[in-house]
Design a protein around this motif. Sequence first.
Motif, PDB file in Angstrom:
ATOM      1  N   ARG A  31      41.223 -20.802   2.162  1.00 40.28           N
ATOM      2  CA  ARG A  31      41.725 -19.573   2.769  1.00 40.28           C
ATOM      3  C   ARG A  31      42.633 -19.802   3.971  1.00 40.28           C
ATOM      4  N   PHE A  32      42.288 -20.815   4.789  1.00 39.72           N
ATOM      5  CA  PHE A  32      43.003 -21.002   6.046  1.00 39.72           C
ATOM      6  C   PHE A  32      43.679 -22.361   6.207  1.00 39.72           C
ATOM      7  N   GLY A  33      43.637 -23.188   5.180  1.00 42.03           N
ATOM      8  CA  GLY A  33      44.275 -24.491   5.264  1.00 42.03           C
ATOM      9  C   GLY A  33      43.554 -25.460   6.184  1.00 42.03           C
ATOM     10  N   MET A  34      42.249 -25.304   6.315  1.00 40.22           N
ATOM     11  CA  MET A  34      41.458 -26.205   7.158  1.00 40.22           C
ATOM     12  C   MET A  34      41.360 -27.582   6.497  1.00 40.22           C
ATOM     13  N   VAL A  35      41.367 -28.595   7.318  1.00 40.26           N
ATOM     14  CA  VAL A  35      41.084 -29.957   6.866  1.00 40.26           C
ATOM     15  C   VAL A  35      39.637 -30.221   7.251  1.00 40.26           C
ATOM     16  N   THR A  36      38.830 -30.662   6.285  1.00 40.64           N
ATOM     17  CA  THR A  36      37.411 -30.884   6.553  1.00 40.64           C
ATOM     18  C   THR A  36      37.005 -32.290   6.138  1.00 40.64           C
ATOM     19  N   GLY A  37      35.930 -32.779   6.746  1.00 41.49           N
ATOM     20  CA  GLY A  37      35.394 -34.089   6.394  1.00 41.49           C
ATOM     21  C   GLY A  37      34.060 -34.307   7.068  1.00 41.49           C
ATOM     22  N   TRP A  38      33.200 -35.051   6.405  1.00 39.74           N
ATOM     23  CA  TRP A  38      31.865 -35.331   6.917  1.00 39.74           C
ATOM     24  C   TRP A  38      31.847 -36.628   7.705  1.00 39.74           C
ATOM     25  N   SER A  39      31.053 -36.625   8.764  1.00 38.38           N
ATOM     26  CA  SER A  39      30.730 -37.821   9.539  1.00 38.38           C
ATOM     27  C   SER A  39      29.228 -37.765   9.760  1.00 38.38           C
ATOM     28  N   GLY A  40      28.489 -38.460   8.907  1.00 35.49           N
ATOM     29  CA  GLY A  40      27.023 -38.358   8.955  1.00 35.49           C
ATOM     30  C   GLY A  40      26.608 -36.959   8.553  1.00 35.49           C
ATOM     31  N   ASN A  41      25.845 -36.291   9.407  1.00 27.65           N
ATOM     32  CA  ASN A  41      25.379 -34.926   9.142  1.00 27.65           C
ATOM     33  C   ASN A  41      26.252 -33.875   9.809  1.00 27.65           C
ATOM     34  N   THR A  42      27.449 -34.259  10.196  1.00 24.71           N
ATOM     35  CA  THR A  42      28.354 -33.323  10.871  1.00 24.71           C
ATOM     36  C   THR A  42      29.619 -33.127  10.046  1.00 24.71           C
ATOM     37  N   LEU A  43      29.907 -31.865   9.758  1.00 20.42           N
ATOM     38  CA  LEU A  43      31.149 -31.519   9.084  1.00 20.42           C
ATOM     39  C   LEU A  43      32.178 -31.199  10.158  1.00 20.42           C
ATOM     40  N   ASN A  44      33.280 -31.913  10.153  1.00 16.63           N
ATOM     41  CA  ASN A  44      34.373 -31.673  11.087  1.00 16.63           C
ATOM     42  C   ASN A  44      35.428 -30.836  10.368  1.00 16.63           C
ATOM     43  N   PHE A  45      36.004 -29.875  11.088  1.00 19.31           N
ATOM     44  CA  PHE A  45      37.064 -29.062  10.507  1.00 19.31           C
ATOM     45  C   PHE A  45      38.153 -28.834  11.544  1.00 19.31           C
ATOM     46  N   SER A  46      39.384 -28.755  11.061  1.00 21.62           N
ATOM     47  CA  SER A  46      40.495 -28.533  11.981  1.00 21.62           C
ATOM     48  C   SER A  46      41.697 -27.972  11.234  1.00 21.62           C
ATOM     49  N   ARG A  47      42.548 -27.376  12.008  1.00 19.27           N
ATOM     50  CA  ARG A  47      43.867 -26.907  11.597  1.00 19.27           C
ATOM     51  C   ARG A  47      44.578 -26.544  12.885  1.00 19.27           C
ATOM     52  N   SER A  48      45.805 -26.183  12.809  1.00 15.48           N
ATOM     53  CA  SER A  48      46.536 -25.807  14.002  1.00 15.48           C
ATOM     54  C   SER A  48      45.813 -24.654  14.701  1.00 15.48           C
ATOM     55  N   GLY A  49      45.428 -24.871  15.951  1.00 13.85           N
ATOM     56  CA  GLY A  49      44.788 -23.825  16.735  1.00 13.85           C
ATOM     57  C   GLY A  49      43.280 -23.835  16.739  1.00 13.85           C
ATOM     58  N   VAL A  50      42.656 -24.700  15.951  1.00 14.08           N
ATOM     59  CA  VAL A  50      41.189 -24.760  15.938  1.00 14.08           C
ATOM     60  C   VAL A  50      40.721 -26.173  15.603  1.00 14.08           C
ATOM     61  N   ASP A  51      39.669 -26.581  16.296  1.00 15.55           N
ATOM     62  CA  ASP A  51      39.042 -27.875  16.059  1.00 15.55           C
ATOM     63  C   ASP A  51      37.542 -27.668  16.236  1.00 15.55           C
ATOM     64  N   GLY A  52      36.759 -27.999  15.207  1.00 21.12           N
ATOM     65  CA  GLY A  52      35.335 -27.717  15.319  1.00 21.12           C
ATOM     66  C   GLY A  52      34.453 -28.631  14.495  1.00 21.12           C
ATOM     67  N   HIS A  53      33.140 -28.376  14.630  1.00 22.95           N
ATOM     68  CA  HIS A  53      32.126 -29.197  13.981  1.00 22.95           C
ATOM     69  C   HIS A  53      30.942 -28.310  13.603  1.00 22.95           C
TER      70      HIS A  53
END
Length: 91
Positions: A31-53
């Motif tokens: 829906r928003f073009g987020m890039v996601t990926g797992w690091s252990g038990n944490t899902l990281n997500f980002s795109r222009s204007g947002v960075d989260g876990h």
Amino acid sequence: MSNIDIRHAHSLPPEQARQAVQDVADKLADRFGMVTGWSGNTLNFSRSGVDGHINVAPSELHVTAKLGFLLSTMKGPIEAEIRRVLDERFT
């Protein structure tokens, strides 16, 4: 910049909780073009204007996100939508 910090209790088995988080991440990516990926038990997500876990713990999800200037004006609605999805998927 605005920060979002949400803790949400759940009672799902670890693999089921992780799969539910992945399902949500897949929708965000589509829906928003987020890039996601797992690091252990944490899902990281980002795109222009947002960075989260999203950290998946045995009985709790912890969602954190940093919103850039433009998205910070929408913090309230974004946070409300995150809480709605968590209530829907993890209760």
